[in-house]
Design a protein around this motif. Structure first.
Motif, mmCIF file in Angstrom:
data_model
loop_
_atom_site.group_PDB
_atom_site.id
_atom_site.type_symbol
_atom_site.label_atom_id
_atom_site.label_comp_id
_atom_site.label_asym_id
_atom_site.label_seq_id
_atom_site.Cartn_x
_atom_site.Cartn_y
_atom_site.Cartn_z
ATOM 1 N N LEU A 19 44.100 -119.766 -58.738
ATOM 2 C CA LEU A 19 44.832 -119.672 -60.009
ATOM 3 C C LEU A 19 45.740 -118.448 -60.031
ATOM 4 N N ARG A 20 45.232 -117.317 -59.565
ATOM 5 C CA ARG A 20 46.039 -116.094 -59.536
ATOM 6 C C ARG A 20 47.251 -116.262 -58.612
ATOM 7 N N ARG A 21 47.025 -116.878 -57.478
ATOM 8 C CA ARG A 21 48.121 -117.086 -56.517
ATOM 9 C C ARG A 21 49.177 -118.026 -57.095
ATOM 10 N N TYR A 22 48.743 -119.091 -57.731
ATOM 11 C CA TYR A 22 49.660 -120.060 -58.324
ATOM 12 C C TYR A 22 50.484 -119.385 -59.421
ATOM 13 N N ARG A 23 49.818 -118.619 -60.283
ATOM 14 C CA ARG A 23 50.529 -117.901 -61.354
ATOM 15 C C ARG A 23 51.504 -116.869 -60.775
ATOM 16 N N ALA A 24 51.091 -116.152 -59.755
ATOM 17 C CA ALA A 24 51.948 -115.121 -59.165
ATOM 18 C C ALA A 24 53.209 -115.736 -58.563
ATOM 19 N N PHE A 25 53.060 -116.872 -57.921
ATOM 20 C CA PHE A 25 54.216 -117.554 -57.331
ATOM 21 C C PHE A 25 55.214 -117.960 -58.409
ATOM 22 N N ARG A 52 51.028 -123.709 -51.783
ATOM 23 C CA ARG A 52 50.613 -125.109 -51.734
ATOM 24 C C ARG A 52 49.134 -125.221 -51.374
ATOM 25 N N HIS A 53 48.653 -124.297 -50.563
ATOM 26 C CA HIS A 53 47.218 -124.270 -50.256
ATOM 27 C C HIS A 53 46.424 -123.933 -51.517
ATOM 28 N N ALA A 54 46.927 -122.984 -52.304
ATOM 29 C CA ALA A 54 46.260 -122.639 -53.559
ATOM 30 C C ALA A 54 46.162 -123.880 -54.445
ATOM 31 N N ARG A 55 47.220 -124.659 -54.495
ATOM 32 C CA ARG A 55 47.206 -125.887 -55.310
ATOM 33 C C ARG A 55 46.256 -126.912 -54.710
ATOM 34 N N ASP A 56 46.155 -126.974 -53.384
ATOM 35 C CA ASP A 56 45.178 -127.854 -52.728
ATOM 36 C C ASP A 56 43.758 -127.499 -53.169
ATOM 37 N N VAL A 57 43.468 -126.201 -53.184
ATOM 38 C CA VAL A 57 42.140 -125.732 -53.580
ATOM 39 C C VAL A 57 41.871 -126.114 -55.037
ATOM 40 N N LEU A 58 42.858 -125.930 -55.888
ATOM 41 C CA LEU A 58 42.678 -126.303 -57.294
ATOM 42 C C LEU A 58 42.418 -127.802 -57.436
ATOM 43 N N ALA A 59 43.088 -128.605 -56.650
ATOM 44 C CA ALA A 59 42.857 -130.058 -56.698
ATOM 45 C C ALA A 59 41.426 -130.387 -56.291
ATOM 46 N N GLU A 60 40.925 -129.726 -55.270
ATOM 47 C CA GLU A 60 39.559 -129.977 -54.815
ATOM 48 C C GLU A 60 38.541 -129.509 -55.856
ATOM 49 N N VAL A 61 38.785 -128.357 -56.446
ATOM 50 C CA VAL A 61 37.888 -127.845 -57.480
ATOM 51 C C VAL A 61 37.881 -128.808 -58.672
ATOM 52 N N LEU A 62 39.052 -129.275 -59.084
ATOM 53 C CA LEU A 62 39.124 -130.225 -60.198
ATOM 54 C C LEU A 62 38.333 -131.498 -59.896
ATOM 55 N N ARG A 63 38.362 -131.904 -58.664
ATOM 56 C CA ARG A 63 37.639 -133.108 -58.258
ATOM 57 C C ARG A 63 36.124 -132.904 -58.367
ATOM 58 N N GLN A 64 35.669 -131.685 -58.117
ATOM 59 C CA GLN A 64 34.232 -131.421 -58.062
ATOM 60 C C GLN A 64 33.615 -130.954 -59.386
ATOM 61 N N LEU A 65 34.419 -130.469 -60.299
ATOM 62 C CA LEU A 65 33.883 -129.918 -61.545
ATOM 63 C C LEU A 65 33.326 -130.989 -62.472
ATOM 64 N N PRO A 66 32.333 -130.623 -63.276
ATOM 65 C CA PRO A 66 31.873 -131.552 -64.317
ATOM 66 C C PRO A 66 32.946 -131.715 -65.387
ATOM 67 N N PHE A 67 32.813 -132.757 -66.176
ATOM 68 C CA PHE A 67 33.864 -133.170 -67.106
ATOM 69 C C PHE A 67 34.417 -132.051 -67.976
#
Length: 116
Positions: A19-25, A52-67
């Motif tokens: 999140l920090r990396r995405y915001r900084a960019f 783009r890797h930071a966004r990849d990580v966010l996509a994976e985290v979103l996939r794994q988080l509870p609702f």
């Protein structure tokens, strides 16, 4: 959740770092286009040099988080995504250049250096 993830790129603190990396960019004010840069090293720490890797990580985290937690993070990421789309340019050749061209954020023009 990060402690229990079996994904190599999702480790304790990875969500915050992404999140920090995405915001900084996206942070520099202005109207000029932004160009993600490739990471010089592919280790899981240096990979964050590529937003783009930071966004990849966010996509994976979103996939794994509870609702409920997913909904909160998804709102934050959606706001950042809107700015990313606005500040980057489409890459018509991304299918040939990107290893994950199925992800929309990887189908944007990238340069050797992050700059506008």
């Amino acid at each position: 959740m990060e402690n229990l993830s079996g994904d190599y790129d999702v480790y304790p603190g990875a969500t915050d770092r992404a999140l920090r990396r995405y915001r900084a960019f996206l942070g520099p004010a202005g109207r000029r286009p932004l160009y993600p840069q490739d990471a010089e090293c592919s280790c899981r720490g240096c990979s964050f040099d590529d937003v783009r890797h930071a966004r990849d990580v966010l996509a994976e985290v979103l996939r794994q988080l509870p609702f409920r937690a997913r909904a909160e993070l998804k709102r934050q990421v959606a706001c950042l995504d809107a700015v990313y789309i606005e500040r980057t340019l489409p890459d018509p050749f991304a299918g040939d250049r990107q290893w994950r061209s199925d992800r929309w954020w990887r189908r944007r023009l990238a340069g050797g250096r992050e700059a506008g």
